[in-house]
Write an enzyme that holds these catalytic residues in place. Structure first.
Site, PDB file in Angstrom:
ATOM      1  N   GLY A 307      21.814  72.536  30.032  1.00 47.11           N
ATOM      2  CA  GLY A 307      20.746  72.785  31.467  1.00 47.11           C
ATOM      3  C   GLY A 307      20.085  71.493  31.993  1.00 47.11           C
ATOM      4  O   GLY A 307      19.485  70.551  31.297  1.00 47.11           O
ATOM      5  N   LYS A 425       8.792  84.097  39.326  1.00 43.14           N
ATOM      6  CA  LYS A 425       9.267  85.057  39.074  1.00 43.14           C
ATOM      7  C   LYS A 425       9.216  86.739  38.226  1.00 43.14           C
ATOM      8  O   LYS A 425       9.345  87.286  38.857  1.00 43.14           O
ATOM      9  CB  LYS A 425      10.182  84.686  39.392  1.00 43.14           C
ATOM     10  N   THR A 487      15.941  79.251  54.701  1.00 42.73           N
ATOM     11  CA  THR A 487      16.027  80.808  54.435  1.00 42.73           C
ATOM     12  C   THR A 487      15.020  81.237  55.633  1.00 42.73           C
ATOM     13  O   THR A 487      15.323  82.340  56.518  1.00 42.73           O
ATOM     14  CB  THR A 487      15.533  81.922  53.112  1.00 42.73           C
ATOM     15  N   ARG A 555      17.569  85.523  51.163  1.00 39.49           N
ATOM     16  CA  ARG A 555      17.969  86.428  50.674  1.00 39.49           C
ATOM     17  C   ARG A 555      17.865  87.175  49.898  1.00 39.49           C
ATOM     18  O   ARG A 555      16.548  87.850  49.808  1.00 39.49           O
ATOM     19  CB  ARG A 555      18.741  84.439  50.054  1.00 39.49           C
TER      20      ARG A 555
END
Length: 625
Positions: A307, A425, A487, A555
């Site tokens: 990653g 988060k 968003t 979202r």
């Protein structure tokens, strides 16, 4: 000064006809300088010159030629590329001519003759004019020719503004002016130094400071702006770039001071201004010696090594001389790329690349038993917020229980340090991904209390350019002509670069004593709307004219802002002023382990109510029913 053997090789590379031409002109220069020296000494009257002196310069001509050619040879006046001659060549000419002048009394003493005492001074002047003039005239003629070519190519030529009239700006201008291949025209310089303003650099006006950028872009019809201030840090560059991007010009920047140190400043070093340049803070600094101290000669395992974060971890660890680097990932394509890169960059590295899932208990046992890692960096996780909202059980299986299985194997096989990648988060989460990472932090804190292994977590914000991040999405949308989708107009995020994130992870490993959650002071957050506008402007487009911005709405599970610390946590400073330690939240270990058992059973059975169980473990987790 170069050795004579080196000079000889250099001369062989110069066309012989050019060397012959220079030798002939130098022979003429010796005679002409000798004659003119006497002529000036006797007040511009050939008739008043003593015949003895005429005979002296004739008798000494052959020896003078020999001495001159030898001295010029030593000072590389026959093997320099004169179309690129600079102050170095000028200094060589002056020194060589001065030595020739000093040798004049010696030459005439050897010949038992004499010349006026002022002769060497006049001789040095005329020799410098002749020899320097001939050599530098070639560069002058090339420059005139290049400017004429640029004039003929005027329809294709672009006007440039260089910000920074220092050594770097001068070097870039010099290359542009001397090259016949670059259809670039530097119209003006910008420099904040009042002492430079109003002056000229190589014939180009320095029109003012940064407050004059906008008006001179219009005045000179500028197409591109080059920022040539390699000594400026990111916090200094940000306001300057902000001014430049409002002009609508394409912007290029010289990367850093190492270019000056290496003497490697040229047009090819320029790069596009990147969004990282607008973070408004300096890059994270780490103590490399501390990192080397615990990575060197150790076997290091990186999960999720294919990653964006994992691969950068592998790059930096490979540069710190590990005993062995073991890379684990479930996706063969991405891990293959980092494998090939490391093989080329570090051919001596003992590199092992494995395919496997952290959810596979037997595979983890096999890997730890065979390779016995000293340090584990656990970067394997599902991180995409909206996708995990649609597949919450997969987030729990992979993030929570994948972490538990790797951490448990680390305990059983005596790993020294276990560093887990977490996220902002995890603080007061509103999505299953963040909640799962908060449980992961609790897992490693729980493991740390009953293991000899030092378990820590590293928490940071969004990583610019990582897989699935907003920056690559915006780039693709801009390349396609828009629209760029945001968003919400007020949504904000903390940002850092991939290299900064990895530096923090490595530094955390050095500070780890077990149980800590390391947190980065990431400075001021950035509005995603501002990020989108900046990327559009840096691409040379106008917002809402060339490229439109559209708002799509938040979202599922997305927060308006992210927090780096939970309210219950305190901050403790470390030796690095950018890194802090959050005080762990207390919880009941026995109850937590029971909750994990129920969570495992629910996720395996694909429970439709997994979020409710997660909230029992993480009371701060908020979600819509």
């Amino acid at each position: 000064m170069k050795k004579l053997s080196d000079i000889r090789v250099g001369i062989l590379k110069i066309p012989i006809n050019r060397i012959i031409l220079l030798v002939v002109t130098d022979m003429f220069a010796v005679m002409a300088s000798s004659v003119l020296s006497l002529y000036v000494r006797y007040e511009f009257s050939f008739g008043d010159i003593d015949p003895v002196f005429w005979k002296a310069i004739q008798d000494g001509y052959i020896l003078n030629i020999f001495v001159t050619l030898v001295i010029f040879y030593i000072f590389r006046l026959y093997n320099s590329v004169w179309r690129y001659a600079s102050d170095t060549e000028m200094v060589n000419v002056v020194i060589a001519v001065t030595i020739c002048a000093v040798m004049q009394p010696v030459i005439f003493w050897l010949l038992d003759t004499r010349v006026p005492k002022s002769f060497p001074f006049f001789y040095a002047f005329f020799m410098a004019v002749f020899t320097g003039g001939v050599r530098f005239s070639y560069r002058f003629l090339r420059m005139v020719q290049n400017r004429r070519l640029n004039h003929y190519n005027a329809p294709e030529r672009q006007n440039y503004m260089i910000v920074g009239a220092g050594a770097s700006g001068n070097a870039i201008l010099q290359e542009i002016q001397s090259s016949k291949y670059l259809s670039m025209h530097v119209a003006c310089f910008i420099d904040d130094n009042p002492g430079c303003q109003g002056k000229y650099l190589r014939g180009v006006p320095i029109v003012g400071g940064r407050d004059k950028i906008a008006e001179n872009v219009e005045k000179y019809d500028i197409d591109e702006i080059i920022i040539a201030i390699p000594s400026a840090n990111r916090s200094t560059l940000k306001p300057l770039i902000e001014i430049c991007k409002e002009t609508g010009c394409r912007i290029q920047i010289l990367p850093g001071m190492y270019q000056i140190i290496k003497g490697d400043v040229n047009v090819s070093n320029l790069r596009e201004v990147q969004i990282e340049d607008l973070l408004g803070r300096d890059p994270i600094e780490v103590n490399v010696d501390e990192i080397i101290g615990y990575v060197q000669n150790k076997t290091v395992l990186v999960t999720g090594g294919g990653g964006s974060i994992g691969s950068e971890l592998c790059r930096q660890i490979a540069g710190h001389n590990p005993k062995r680097l073991v890379i684990l990932d479930i996706y063969e394509n991405s891990v293959y790329e980092i494998q090939q890169e490391l093989k080329q960059s570090y051919p001596e590295l003992d590199l092992v690349v494995l395919i496997g899932s952290v959810r596979n208990t037997l595979r983890m046992e096999e890997i730890f038993r065979e390779y016995r890692p000293d340090i584990v960096y656990h970067a394997a996780a599902h991180k995409h917020v909206p996708l995990m909202e649609d597949s919450p059980n997969e987030a729990i299986k992979n993030n929570v229980f994948g972490t538990l299985k790797v951490a448990s194997a680390a305990d059983r096989y005596g790993v020294g340090k276990f560093v887990m990648i977490s996220t902002d988060k995890a603080v007061n989460p509103t999505n299953i991904m963040g909640a799962s990472k908060r449980i992961c932090e609790m897992v490693i804190q729980n493991m740390n209390r009953r293991s000899q292994t030092e378990y820590v977590a590293v928490r940071f914000g969004n990583v610019l350019g990582s897989n699935g991040s907003v920056v690559p999405l915006f780039k693709r949308q801009i390349e396609q002509g828009g629209p760029v989708t945001v968003t919400h107009p007020d949504i904000i995020r903390y940002f850092m670069t991939i290299s900064e994130a990895v530096s923090l992870v490595l530094q955390a490993g050095a500070y780890a004593r077990g149980g800590e959650i390391f947190v980065l002071d990431m400075g001021e957050p950035m509005k995603i709307l501002d990020l989108a506008k900046n990327m559009i402007k840096l691409s040379g487009y106008r917002v809402d004219q060339d490229i439109k911005i559209e708002f799509t709405g938040l979202r599922p599970g997305e927060k308006m802002y992210e927090e780096l610390l939970m309210r219950e946590e305190g901050l403790k400073e470390t030796a690095n002023r950018m890194i802090y330690i959050g005080r762990p939240i207390e919880y009941d270990d026995g109850l937590f382990e029971e909750q994990l058992e129920r969570l495992l059973e629910a996720s395996v059975n694909e429970s439709g109510d997994i979020r409710a169980l997660v909230r029992e473990i993480v009371p701060s987790y908020q979600y819509e029913e």
